[in-house]
Motif scaffolding. Structure first.
Motif, PDB file in Angstrom:
ATOM      1  N   ALA A 294       4.434  17.301  -5.943  1.00 33.33           N
ATOM      2  CA  ALA A 294       5.339  17.878  -6.929  1.00 33.33           C
ATOM      3  C   ALA A 294       5.526  16.987  -8.152  1.00 33.33           C
ATOM      4  O   ALA A 294       6.135  17.416  -9.141  1.00 33.33           O
ATOM      5  CB  ALA A 294       6.701  18.162  -6.284  1.00 33.33           C
ATOM      6  N   GLY A 295       5.029  15.749  -8.096  1.00 37.48           N
ATOM      7  CA  GLY A 295       5.183  14.830  -9.217  1.00 37.48           C
ATOM      8  C   GLY A 295       6.619  14.422  -9.474  1.00 37.48           C
ATOM      9  O   GLY A 295       7.036  14.230 -10.610  1.00 37.48           O
ATOM     10  N   LEU A 296       7.380  14.215  -8.385  1.00 37.11           N
ATOM     11  CA  LEU A 296       8.815  13.954  -8.509  1.00 37.11           C
ATOM     12  C   LEU A 296       9.203  12.546  -8.066  1.00 37.11           C
ATOM     13  O   LEU A 296      10.357  12.300  -7.702  1.00 37.11           O
ATOM     14  CB  LEU A 296       9.608  14.988  -7.692  1.00 37.11           C
ATOM     15  N   GLU A 297       8.275  11.623  -8.124  1.00 41.14           N
ATOM     16  CA  GLU A 297       8.576  10.260  -7.671  1.00 41.14           C
ATOM     17  C   GLU A 297       9.779   9.655  -8.388  1.00 41.14           C
ATOM     18  O   GLU A 297      10.536   8.875  -7.791  1.00 41.14           O
ATOM     19  CB  GLU A 297       7.364   9.350  -7.899  1.00 41.14           C
ATOM     20  N   ASP A 298       9.967   9.994  -9.649  1.00 42.07           N
ATOM     21  CA  ASP A 298      11.066   9.420 -10.435  1.00 42.07           C
ATOM     22  C   ASP A 298      12.390  10.137 -10.214  1.00 42.07           C
ATOM     23  O   ASP A 298      13.426   9.692 -10.729  1.00 42.07           O
ATOM     24  CB  ASP A 298      10.721   9.447 -11.928  1.00 42.07           C
ATOM     25  N   ARG A 299      12.382  11.232  -9.452  1.00 43.11           N
ATOM     26  CA  ARG A 299      13.609  12.019  -9.270  1.00 43.11           C
ATOM     27  C   ARG A 299      14.082  12.040  -7.818  1.00 43.11           C
ATOM     28  O   ARG A 299      15.127  12.623  -7.530  1.00 43.11           O
ATOM     29  CB  ARG A 299      13.390  13.444  -9.777  1.00 43.11           C
TER      30      ARG A 299
ATOM     31  N   ASP B  36      -3.533  12.236  -3.083  1.00 40.71           N
ATOM     32  CA  ASP B  36      -3.847  10.812  -3.059  1.00 40.71           C
ATOM     33  C   ASP B  36      -3.256  10.114  -1.833  1.00 40.71           C
ATOM     34  O   ASP B  36      -2.868   8.958  -1.890  1.00 40.71           O
ATOM     35  CB  ASP B  36      -3.348  10.147  -4.350  1.00 40.71           C
ATOM     36  N   GLY B  37      -3.177  10.831  -0.719  1.00 40.28           N
ATOM     37  CA  GLY B  37      -2.640  10.243   0.501  1.00 40.28           C
ATOM     38  C   GLY B  37      -1.137  10.131   0.524  1.00 40.28           C
ATOM     39  O   GLY B  37      -0.573   9.506   1.433  1.00 40.28           O
ATOM     40  N   GLY B  38      -0.465  10.721  -0.466  1.00 41.22           N
ATOM     41  CA  GLY B  38       0.990  10.689  -0.505  1.00 41.22           C
ATOM     42  C   GLY B  38       1.569  11.879   0.242  1.00 41.22           C
ATOM     43  O   GLY B  38       1.007  12.350   1.235  1.00 41.22           O
TER      44      GLY B  38
ATOM     45  N   ARG C 143       0.833  -1.212   0.000  1.00 48.40           N
ATOM     46  CA  ARG C 143       0.000   0.000   0.000  1.00 48.40           C
ATOM     47  C   ARG C 143       0.868   1.263   0.000  1.00 48.40           C
ATOM     48  O   ARG C 143       0.548   2.250  -0.678  1.00 48.40           O
ATOM     49  CB  ARG C 143      -0.927  -0.001   1.212  1.00 48.40           C
ATOM     50  N   ILE C 144       1.950   1.237   0.777  1.00 44.95           N
ATOM     51  CA  ILE C 144       2.844   2.405   0.814  1.00 44.95           C
ATOM     52  C   ILE C 144       3.485   2.616  -0.551  1.00 44.95           C
ATOM     53  O   ILE C 144       3.523   3.752  -1.071  1.00 44.95           O
ATOM     54  CB  ILE C 144       3.927   2.225   1.896  1.00 44.95           C
ATOM     55  N   ALA C 145       4.013   1.569  -1.150  1.00 45.36           N
ATOM     56  CA  ALA C 145       4.656   1.689  -2.458  1.00 45.36           C
ATOM     57  C   ALA C 145       3.687   2.240  -3.496  1.00 45.36           C
ATOM     58  O   ALA C 145       4.047   3.073  -4.335  1.00 45.36           O
ATOM     59  CB  ALA C 145       5.204   0.336  -2.896  1.00 45.36           C
ATOM     60  N   ASP C 146       2.434   1.799  -3.437  1.00 51.34           N
ATOM     61  CA  ASP C 146       1.437   2.292  -4.387  1.00 51.34           C
ATOM     62  C   ASP C 146       1.178   3.781  -4.167  1.00 51.34           C
ATOM     63  O   ASP C 146       1.108   4.562  -5.130  1.00 51.34           O
ATOM     64  CB  ASP C 146       0.144   1.497  -4.233  1.00 51.34           C
ATOM     65  N   ALA C 147       1.044   4.202  -2.918  1.00 51.70           N
ATOM     66  CA  ALA C 147       0.789   5.612  -2.622  1.00 51.70           C
ATOM     67  C   ALA C 147       1.980   6.488  -2.979  1.00 51.70           C
ATOM     68  O   ALA C 147       1.810   7.639  -3.409  1.00 51.70           O
ATOM     69  CB  ALA C 147       0.440   5.777  -1.146  1.00 51.70           C
ATOM     70  N   LYS C 148       3.176   5.962  -2.811  1.00 54.11           N
ATOM     71  CA  LYS C 148       4.388   6.747  -3.059  1.00 54.11           C
ATOM     72  C   LYS C 148       4.912   6.605  -4.488  1.00 54.11           C
ATOM     73  O   LYS C 148       5.882   7.270  -4.855  1.00 54.11           O
ATOM     74  CB  LYS C 148       5.488   6.337  -2.066  1.00 54.11           C
ATOM     75  N   GLY C 149       4.304   5.748  -5.296  1.00 52.94           N
ATOM     76  CA  GLY C 149       4.712   5.608  -6.686  1.00 52.94           C
ATOM     77  C   GLY C 149       6.076   4.989  -6.863  1.00 52.94           C
ATOM     78  O   GLY C 149       6.841   5.375  -7.749  1.00 52.94           O
ATOM     79  N   THR C 150       6.401   3.993  -6.014  1.00 49.27           N
ATOM     80  CA  THR C 150       7.715   3.352  -6.070  1.00 49.27           C
ATOM     81  C   THR C 150       7.559   1.855  -6.296  1.00 49.27           C
ATOM     82  O   THR C 150       6.462   1.301  -6.210  1.00 49.27           O
ATOM     83  CB  THR C 150       8.490   3.576  -4.757  1.00 49.27           C
ATOM     84  N   GLU C 151       8.682   1.197  -6.576  1.00 55.74           N
ATOM     85  CA  GLU C 151       8.652  -0.249  -6.801  1.00 55.74           C
ATOM     86  C   GLU C 151       8.338  -1.022  -5.527  1.00 55.74           C
ATOM     87  O   GLU C 151       7.582  -1.992  -5.544  1.00 55.74           O
ATOM     88  CB  GLU C 151       9.997  -0.716  -7.371  1.00 55.74           C
TER      89      GLU C 151
END
Length: 412
Positions: free
Chosen positions: A247-252, A239-241, A103-111
């Motif tokens: 900031a939309g910076l999950e990939d950075r 979204d609970g993140g 659930r955390i990975a989904d909210a945070k946009g990580t693997e």
């Protein structure tokens, strides 16, 4: 015989003389209101009869007492047990932990994500395990970040609070420092150092927000990794993140880290990032390897709270209350800082802040005085934190209490 022990009584007297002494005040519940008891020392507490409004907790969404969160914890205790029983590397890795991490990975946009026994343990364990050569740290970062840097034995370069320009200057200076490479001195940038930029996302005493886009730009320019401590942001934003999601910076941002004990109303911490990062921490983070796994009821409660933060109106209710309280306190004539759910009411003088907190308590409002060394000298404040579960009438009560108490103390 030479006395080699510790004069703790003298140390405590010294703290009292500097108005730095703290005590514990037991409460009968965790929520937007509670009944409290004076610190009983070793005795059992005697709870006072009257409820007081709590504007001091980090239970921002009011989920610590939500019946759905409580039920999730109870079910986990019934099915799995009250404790993990061992390190997760031994027998303490349960399905409840894995569900929470998913659930955390989904909210945070990580693997992947990894749950720790506390946010403090997550910070200390992660930074020490990475063992960076250099850490660039915001001057107002949390104590757990400071302690993680100490354990890593890194060169710590402190930059001005939320100031990318100062960070750029300090990174440039570090890169330009000459180091020996054989018989030749070369800039440090060619010395194969590992660099880590670390910052809180929401700063707990100021309510300020780290400028992540600028920090990510600098980290990429200088080849550093970026760690965001989302302790006071997790659950409250998009979204609970956290701020990284806003900031939309999950990939950075290579490392997203936080706690389950604030907006998610439970206990524990987490790290979210790549699969390689999580596998590395499972093997190298001493605060994970050598700790009993997070208690299953806490893991289940946090997982349910995260679900509710993402799917209900709790976040919207929180921000409505924040706006109403900020406007009301400013209308009274108070200096309210921050840009988040944390509303520092600036007082300045240490004694005035303590007097204001005491006057508020006399009016059944709990809001603590924050004074040095937690904050710099001359910047004492009352830290106000509304919850999603405060009613409009309770917000008005808080505002009225501030108006009367501040006038009585002479800070407006």
């Amino acid at each position: 015989m030479c006395e080699r022990g510790f004069d703790l009584d003298d140390r405590l007297r010294e703290r009292r003389s500097r108005t730095l002494y703290r005590d514990l005040q037991p409460a009968d519940a965790v929520g937007h209101s509670a009944r409290f008891a004076p610190d009983p020392g070793a005795d059992l507490p005697v709870i006072e009869p009257d409820h007081q409004l709590v504007f001091a907790a980090n239970n921002y969404l009011g989920l610590a007492g939500d019946e759905r969160v409580v039920e999730a914890a109870q079910n986990a205790a019934d099915v799995v047990g009250t404790g993990a029983g061992a390190s997760r590397l031994v027998t303490g890795d349960t399905l409840v932990h894995r569900d929470l991490e998913s659930r955390i990975a989904d909210a945070k946009g990580t693997e992947r994500a990894l749950a720790f026994s506390s946010g403090y343990a997550a910070n200390v364990g992660t930074i020490a395990a990475l063992d960076p050569d250099v850490v660039f740290s915001d001057e107002l970062n949390h104590a757990s970040i400071v302690d993680g840097c100490r354990l890593a034995d890194a060169d710590v370069v402190v930059y001005d609070h939320c100031d990318p320009s100062d960070l750029r200057e300090r990174m440039s200076e570090r890169r330009a420092e000459p180091v020996a490479a054989g018989d030749v001195a070369v800039p440090n940038g060619g010395a194969d150092e590992s660099w880590l930029v670390v910052t809180d996302s929401v700063f707990s005493m100021d309510g300020t927000i780290a400028p992540f886009e600028a920090l990510a730009d600098l980290a990429e320019e200088f080849g550093a990794w970026l760690l965001a401590d989302e302790a006071h942001a997790t659950g409250c934003f998009v979204d609970g993140g956290g701020i990284v999601q806003r900031a939309g910076l999950e990939d950075r941002v290579q490392i997203q880290l936080g706690t389950l004990s604030k907006a998610l109303g439970s206990q524990g911490g987490y790290v979210a990032g790549s699969s390689d990062l999580i596998e590395f921490l499972v093997n190298e983070a001493r605060s994970f390897v050598y700790s009993t796994g997070l208690a299953p009821p806490a893991a289940a409660a946090a997982g349910e709270a995260l679900h509710l933060a993402r799917t209900t109106d709790r976040r919207a209710r929180l921000w409505r209350n924040v706006d109403k309280l900020r406007d009301g306190l400013e209308d009274v004539g108070l200096d309210v800082g921050g840009e988040t759910q944390i509303l520092p009411v600036h007082v300045g003088d240490r004694e005035d802040a303590l007097a204001l907190a005491a006057a508020l308590r006399d009016r059944d409002v709990i809001a603590p005085a924050i004074r040095p060394p937690t904050v710099p000298e001359g910047t004492s404040r009352i830290r106000v934190a509304p919850m999603a579960t405060h009613s409009a009438a309770e917000l008005e009560t808080c505002i009225d209490a501030f108006a009367v108490a501040a006038d009585e103390v002479g800070v407006i």
